[in-house]
Design an enzyme around this catalytic site. Structure first.
Site, short mmCIF file in Angstrom:
data_model
loop_
_atom_site.label_atom_id
_atom_site.label_comp_id
_atom_site.label_asym_id
_atom_site.label_seq_id
_atom_site.Cartn_x
_atom_site.Cartn_y
_atom_site.Cartn_z
N TYR A 142 -10.24 49.99 83.31
CA TYR A 142 -10.78 50.44 84.59
C TYR A 142 -10.97 51.95 84.64
O TYR A 142 -11.78 52.45 85.42
CB TYR A 142 -9.86 50.00 85.74
CG TYR A 142 -9.84 48.51 86.00
CD1 TYR A 142 -10.58 47.62 85.22
CD2 TYR A 142 -9.07 47.97 87.02
CE1 TYR A 142 -10.55 46.26 85.45
CE2 TYR A 142 -9.03 46.62 87.27
CZ TYR A 142 -9.78 45.76 86.48
OH TYR A 142 -9.75 44.41 86.71
N LYS A 187 -1.99 40.98 74.79
CA LYS A 187 -2.87 40.26 73.86
C LYS A 187 -2.74 40.94 72.50
O LYS A 187 -3.70 41.38 71.88
CB LYS A 187 -4.31 40.27 74.36
CG LYS A 187 -5.23 39.29 73.62
CD LYS A 187 -4.84 37.85 73.78
CE LYS A 187 -5.86 36.93 73.07
NZ LYS A 187 -5.40 35.54 73.00
N ASP A 219 -3.38 34.63 77.66
CA ASP A 219 -3.94 33.30 77.85
C ASP A 219 -2.84 32.27 78.08
O ASP A 219 -2.95 31.40 78.96
CB ASP A 219 -4.84 32.89 76.68
CG ASP A 219 -4.29 33.31 75.33
OD1 ASP A 219 -3.22 33.93 75.27
OD2 ASP A 219 -4.96 33.02 74.31
N ASP A 243 -4.62 42.37 87.11
CA ASP A 243 -5.58 42.10 88.18
C ASP A 243 -5.90 40.62 88.24
O ASP A 243 -5.89 39.99 89.31
CB ASP A 243 -6.85 42.93 87.92
CG ASP A 243 -7.79 42.95 89.12
OD1 ASP A 243 -7.46 42.35 90.16
OD2 ASP A 243 -8.86 43.57 89.01
N ASP A 247 -4.29 37.50 91.07
CA ASP A 247 -5.16 36.65 91.90
C ASP A 247 -4.86 35.18 91.63
O ASP A 247 -4.89 34.35 92.54
CB ASP A 247 -6.63 36.94 91.60
CG ASP A 247 -7.14 38.16 92.36
OD1 ASP A 247 -6.32 38.79 93.05
OD2 ASP A 247 -8.34 38.49 92.25
#
Length: 353
Positions: A142, A187, A219, A243, A247
């Site tokens: 970001y 990851k 994942d 992020d 959610d």
């Protein structure tokens, strides 16, 4: 206690839910003999319209001069539907996090027994789930170098050792205060930045021998948050993964309208609901104010006002048990209360307790 609170209602449903958050704070101040003062400032689309900047310097100064920031939401369809625009409401949110040094986003995830039926997940998986997601907030893709033309685009996922160490320190210490279980999500099998995260976490583990630390690829973590939510205590991860993961956790609570958060760091702490601005519902008195109200509870608890925060949580629980709920979480056939009515009920509960 005296607290000076910066109020940033933002866009869409933000001003409506913020009114309820402030009303609850005022009820608490009256009951416990505190003095809370407020200064309101612009952020997001409304700030762009007013002065061309989604996070104006005047707003930043209001935040810096406050003890805490209570924030609602930013975003507007005008900007969502035009990908060529250079200035967006969300740019202001990123700028605020960066300028205030808010590197640690804390998102509690817990279930409400009376709302288990609102989740798409099975009751037996959910009941008793209680964990915290700690998201690094000022690094990663970001904020990394970006490029876009008609044929190519890239975002650079950059992290430095100091950025990783400071968020991991918060995570280990938070785990020590809870059930002493930390899950580092990355990851590392693919991304170099994730391998640095894992390397540093391994280096820090011996400093916290009481904490059981495990490691999980994003994942796998995304799946297990939904299939084994009770496994987790504290999750720490980088900006982009955090992020998405936070959610996803709305499936556990049954609604994003029930999830508060805090963002902590170098300067003024910020408290906000995790949901967006829902511009389509602005002014309709249908938005759920509970995440905003619970964010106010987190604000008070941050300053050691545990009884005050607990009373707000008790009032929220009581409102849910009494079916005083906005439409998206109301039981079938139940009265559909509006934003104002839910807020008023909670204020009255606090005053009469």
């Amino acid at each position: 206690m005296k607290l000076k609170i910066a109020i940033l209602p933002g866009d869409g449903i933000g001003p409506e839910i913020m009114k309820q958050g402030v009303a609850v704070l005022n009820a608490v101040a009256e009951k416990f003999n505190h003095e809370f003062t407020y200064e309101e400032a612009l952020v997001g689309a409304c700030a762009i319209e007013a002065c061309g900047d989604p996070y104006p310097e005047a707003t930043h100064q209001v935040c810096m001069n406050a003890d805490a920031v209570l924030f609602a939401a930013v975003g507007d369809l005008k900007y969502d539907n035009n990908p060529t625009l250079k200035v967006r409401p969300e740019t202001g949110l990123l700028a605020m996090r960066k300028k205030l040094g808010l590197f640690a986003n804390v998102r509690p995830v817990a279930t409400f027994d009376c709302l288990l039926h609102k989740s798409p997940l099975k009751d037996e998986l959910l009941r008793g789930a209680d964990f915290v997601v700690l998201r690094e907030l000022t690094g990663g893709m970001y904020f990394g170098e970006k490029y876009q033309d008609n044929d190519k685009a890239y975002d650079t996922d950059v992290y430095t050792r100091p950025e990783i160490e400071r968020i991991l320190k918060v995570a280990f210490e938070m785990a020590m205060q809870r059930r002493k279980h930390l899950t580092v999500v990355d990851k590392a099998n693919v991304l170099a930045s994730s391998r640095l995260w894992r390397q540093i976490a391994k280096e820090m583990e011996p400093q916290y021998p009481e904490v059981h630390t495990d490691y999980m690829f994003i994942d796998n973590a995304s799946m297990r948050v939904l299939t084994e939510p009770r496994f987790f205590d504290v999750i720490v991860t980088e900006n982009t993964f955090g992020d998405i993961l936070t959610d996803e956790t709305s499936c556990i609570t049954g609604s994003m309208g029930l999830q508060p958060s805090s963002s902590l760091g170098e300067h003024t702490p910020l408290f906000e609901p995790v949901h967006g601005s829902w511009p389509q519902a602005a002014g309709q008195n249908v938005a759920n104010p509970l995440a905003q109200i619970l964010s106010a509870a987190m604000l008070l608890e941050h300053f050691g006002l545990k009884k005050e925060g607990a009373l707000i949580r008790e009032a929220v629980d009581a409102s849910l048990d009494a079916n005083v709920r906005t439409p998206e979480i109301q039981v079938e056939g139940g009265t559909k209360y509006g934003t104002r009515e839910v807020g008023d009920w909670i204020v009255n509960y606090i005053r009469e307790s």
